[in-house]
Structure formats: C-alpha cells, structure tokens
Design an enzyme around this catalytic site. Structure first.
Site, PDB file in Angstrom:
ATOM      1  N   GLU A 178       0.850  -1.200   0.000  1.00 16.66           N
ATOM      2  CA  GLU A 178       0.000   0.000   0.000  1.00 16.66           C
ATOM      3  C   GLU A 178       0.882   1.246   0.000  1.00 16.66           C
ATOM      4  OE1 GLU A 178      -3.208   1.143  -0.239  1.00 16.66           O
ATOM      5  OE2 GLU A 178      -2.323   3.103   0.190  1.00 16.66           O
ATOM      6  N   ARG A 228     -17.247   3.974   5.533  1.00 12.99           N
ATOM      7  CA  ARG A 228     -16.147   3.344   4.793  1.00 12.99           C
ATOM      8  C   ARG A 228     -15.068   2.815   5.727  1.00 12.99           C
ATOM      9  NH1 ARG A 228     -15.110   4.815  -0.739  1.00 12.99           N
ATOM     10  NH2 ARG A 228     -16.980   5.695  -1.624  1.00 12.99           N
ATOM     11  N   TYR A 239     -28.289   9.258   3.970  1.00 15.98           N
ATOM     12  CA  TYR A 239     -28.591   8.046   4.742  1.00 15.98           C
ATOM     13  C   TYR A 239     -27.784   8.064   6.024  1.00 15.98           C
ATOM     14  CZ  TYR A 239     -24.430   6.313   2.143  1.00 15.98           C
ATOM     15  OH  TYR A 239     -23.196   6.163   1.574  1.00 15.98           O
ATOM     16  N   ASP A 285     -11.298  -0.348  -9.155  1.00 15.03           N
ATOM     17  CA  ASP A 285     -11.234   0.894  -9.933  1.00 15.03           C
ATOM     18  C   ASP A 285     -10.082   0.902 -10.925  1.00 15.03           C
ATOM     19  OD1 ASP A 285     -13.430   1.892  -8.666  1.00 15.03           O
ATOM     20  OD2 ASP A 285     -12.456   3.673  -7.841  1.00 15.03           O
TER      21      ASP A 285
END
Ligand code: FAD
Length: 394
Positions: A33, A107, A216, A293
């Site tokens: 990462e 998230r 939401y 993605d």
C-alpha cells in the site's frame, strides 16, 4: 499455504478483499500500500445484497453488522418539488428475493473489517508506505520495485491501485480517466442536527437539473451521511472554477427549500471530481491483472464501484484456485467473467447520472416513468442485486 507469493498493489477495499479471498484458498499474499497507513476516507458507502453475499463468503459480513444501518427503503424524489417519485422497499420481500439485506456503512468500518480479517490470516503480509513504481515479468516471476527502492518478487501481480493505477498504464496504457464534469461535496454530521426527519430511516436520492442529493444514516443511526453532487455547467462550457462551492450554491438555488437546506450538512473544504473509463477489453498481461477501480472505474450512480471490486476479488480467487500455478489462465478466466458485468455497471451508471440530472420535458418524462413503475418489480436493479454465483452468471 501453497505456492509462491502473489503481490497485490493497493490496500483499499478491493486490494484487501482479494487478499482475503486468496488467503481463503491457501495462497500467500503480500499487499503493498502506497499510503503510510491502511485506511479509508470518513464517509458512507452503500452495499447491496449482491456484495453482502460476497462479504459473507469472505467471513466478514457478521462482524460488519453492528456498524451497519439497514434502511427501510431506497427512495427517489424530485429535487425541485421534494415529491417522492418511487421507492424500493428493503423489507422482508426484498430479503427473500435476494437472500441478503441492503445496508449502508461507514467506509472506515467496512475497510477496517476487511483489514482486521486480513490481519488474522497468516497467509497475508500487509506493508504500508510501499507505493509501486514499476514492475517487470521474466518467465514465471513478477518483480515489483517500490518508490522507496524496495523490491519484491512474486508469482503474480494484481493491480488494485485505484483510478490512477500505474499498473493499468503498463498493461493497457490508455492514459488519464475520463472526467465526467460532476463534483461531489460530502458531510457526516451528528444525527440530532438533521432538521427534516421525515425520511430518516431511508436512503433517499433527490434528483434535479444538474444536481442531486443523497442522504442516509450511518453507525447505528448516530450520524447522517450527506452527499451533494452537481453536473458542472462551467465544466461543460470549459470555464475556470468548475464545481467550486459557489457553483454548488448556484445550481442548488432552484432546488426545493427542504432539499437545498441539506447543503448545510456538506463541507465546502473539499470536493471529489468524478471520473470513469470506457470499458476495456483486456486487463491482463501475463501474470499481471487489474481489479476494482484500476480495471473498471465507474461513476457512483449505481453505488457499485466498491461492490464490483469485492466481487472481483472473490471471482479472481476462484479462478486462481482452479488454475493451479497458471496465473495467466486464471487471470484471463477472471477478466472474461467480470468484464460484461462491470461494463454494465459503468455504462448504466452513466445512464443513471443523466437520468437523475435532467430538466424540462426530460424531467417530466423521468418523473412519469418513476411514478408509474411497479414498486414490486425492481427490474432496473434485479440483474445487479441478484449478483453472481461463483461461476459468473450475469
Ligand atoms: C462520491 C462517491 C460515492 C461512492 N459511493 C459508493 C457506494 O455507495 N458503493 C460502492 O460500492 N462504491 C461507491 N463508490 C466507489 C468506490 O469508492 C470505489 O469504487 C472503490 O473505493 C474502489 O476501490 P479500489 O480498492 O478498487 O480502489 P481505491 O479505493 O482507490 O484503493 C486503491 C488503493 O491503492 C493505493 N495505491 C494507489 N497507487 C498505488 C501504488 N502505486 N502502489 C501501491 N498502492 C497504491 C491507494 O492508496 C489506495 O489505498 C463511490 C465513489 C465516489 C467517488
């Protein structure tokens, strides 16, 4: 545990999902990462029953439940009048049809759940501050060089390195993604700040001319996630300051006061510029492939980008398990299975982005179609929510 290590570039939702899925198949995985820490931004994300099934397979669905919110309905409303046009009820019939519930989650909670599960697996090594700079393939070995000079050898490489993936440029070489000209402002605020509580237990989208708003609740209802998007007119005219906060106000000026009022909940400090890409026909080169993605970035209008990345991960691991050490065969089978479904998400998301933002006669038609739809016949999303079986039914 079997075989040599598989390298995964990118420890976002897609990278962690595929690492976990491969580890479940007994493969050794190293996740590289770029950021100094594994993490996600602080906003909400929607998860349909198609991905709930995948998260269950990955063994994390249960652990996500306490942090999840299960809205009663998905509502589409007109942003100029605040009229509810249509809804999809998310109760028992929905669950019976799709086998799982629709949920929304922060998230960080989703990414954190996947990260925790990865940490529990001895097959997975997680390394941060390891941005991939380049890679080479020789025989059956992929060698990765990182920005800090660190180098790793593996049997295969998976590019889960997001929208601006350098691995995609080596594999496909199609340059920068397409700017949609849509700009997103977000905000998460304590629930008690929300004034209009009439749709508090739902996921509501208000669509209007060049604008939409999504709301939401997250974290057991403690906070409200607010997303305001504009299709920038300045962008279409090629002007400066496209999508700037004053254009947000300008475009929302026509919205119903009850809808416009929600702008108070979104921060002006940052916006997100939306991009996607035309569907590609090949994501694989030898023992290197793309996922999430990096492979098929999409606009957010079906709320499926991360869900596709997770589905990718599960399918990829199935194909690897079936192909032994032949990674090219596994990756070709994986992309064959994922290509049409992810392309359908990309192209349908573009369509819904147009459909939501129309004005004039097109808005009249949109509203008539929405009002007239049979709430018990979710044909628009059925193909999506029914999801995949591991053999890749579309
Ligand atoms: C406004 C908005 C709302 C959305 N809402 C939803 C939703 O409700 N539901 C949904 O499913 N999706 C949604 N999405 C889409 C979703 O956020 C993305 O599709 C998803 O995060 C993609 O995950 P990923 O792991 O493929 O890529 P990313 O999340 O971009 O992760 C890529 C990772 O790779 C790392 N990286 C980058 N370059 C390198 C490198 N060179 N080397 C190593 N690591 C690298 C990055 O630091 C990052 O951690 C939304 C998107 C937007 C913009």
């Amino acid at each position: 545990m079997s075989g040599r290590e598989i390298l995964v570039a990118g420890g976002g939702i897609g990278g962690l999902a595929v690492a976990l899925a491969l580890a479940q198949k007994g493969r050794k995985v190293r996740v590289l990462e770029k950021a100094a820490e594994f993490g996600e931004i602080g906003y909400g994300i929607q998860m349909g029953p198609n991905v709930a099934r995948m998260l269950e397979r990955l063994g994390v669905l249960g652990s996500l439940e306490p942090a999840s919110v299960f809205p009663q309905a998905l509502i589409f409303a007109d942003a100029l009048t605040n009229e509810e046009l249509t809804r999809i009820a998310l109760g028992d019939a929905f669950r019976a049809r799709y086998g799982h519930r629709y949920f929304v989650i922060h998230r960080r909670d989703l990414h954190g759940g996947l990260l925790e599960a990865c940490k529990q697996r001895s097959e997975i090594v997680l390394e941060s501050s390891r941005g991939l700079k380049s890679f080479t393939q020789t025989g059956d070995t992929v060698t990765v060089t990182c920005e800090d000079g660190a180098a790793y050898e593996g049997a295969a490489l998976i590019g889960a390195d997001g929208l601006w993936s350098p691995i995609r440029q080596a594999v496909i070489g199609d340059g920068a993604p397409r700017m949609a000209g849509h700009y997103v402002y977000r905000g998460v605020v304590p629930d008690e700040q929300i004034v209009d509580r009439s749709r508090i237990n739902t996921m509501t989208i208000w669509g209007g001319p060049d604008l939409h708003m999504v709301q939401y609740r997250l974290q057991g209802g403690a906070v409200m996630n607010n997303v305001a998007t504009i299709a920038s007119r300045r962008f279409r005219r090629g002007e400066q300051d496209a999508g700037a906060p004053d254009e947000l106000e300008e475009i929302f000026a026509r919205a119903h006061p009850g809808v416009r009022d929600n702008l108070r909940y979104v921060s002006r400090e940052r916006n997100w510029v939306l991009h996607d890409r035309d569907p590609a026909t090949n994501w694989t080169s030898g023992s290197v492939t793309l996922l999430g993605d990096a492979a098929h970035p999409t606009l957010q209008y079906l709320a499926q980008g991360a869900q596709m990345a997770i589905e990718d991960g599960v399918v990829l691991a199935e194909k690897v398990a079936a192909a032994g050490e032949d990674y090219n065969r596994a990756f070709m089978a994986y992309q064959r299975e994922r290509m049409n479904r992810s392309a359908r998400v990309v192209l349908s998301s573009r369509f819904f982005g147009e459909f939501i933002h129309v004005d004039g006669g097109a808005r009249e038609l949109r509203n008539a179609l929405a009002r007239g739809r049979d709430p018990d016949d979710p044909w628009e999303v059925d193909w999506l929510y029914k999801g995949i079986d591991v053999n890749g039914r579309l």
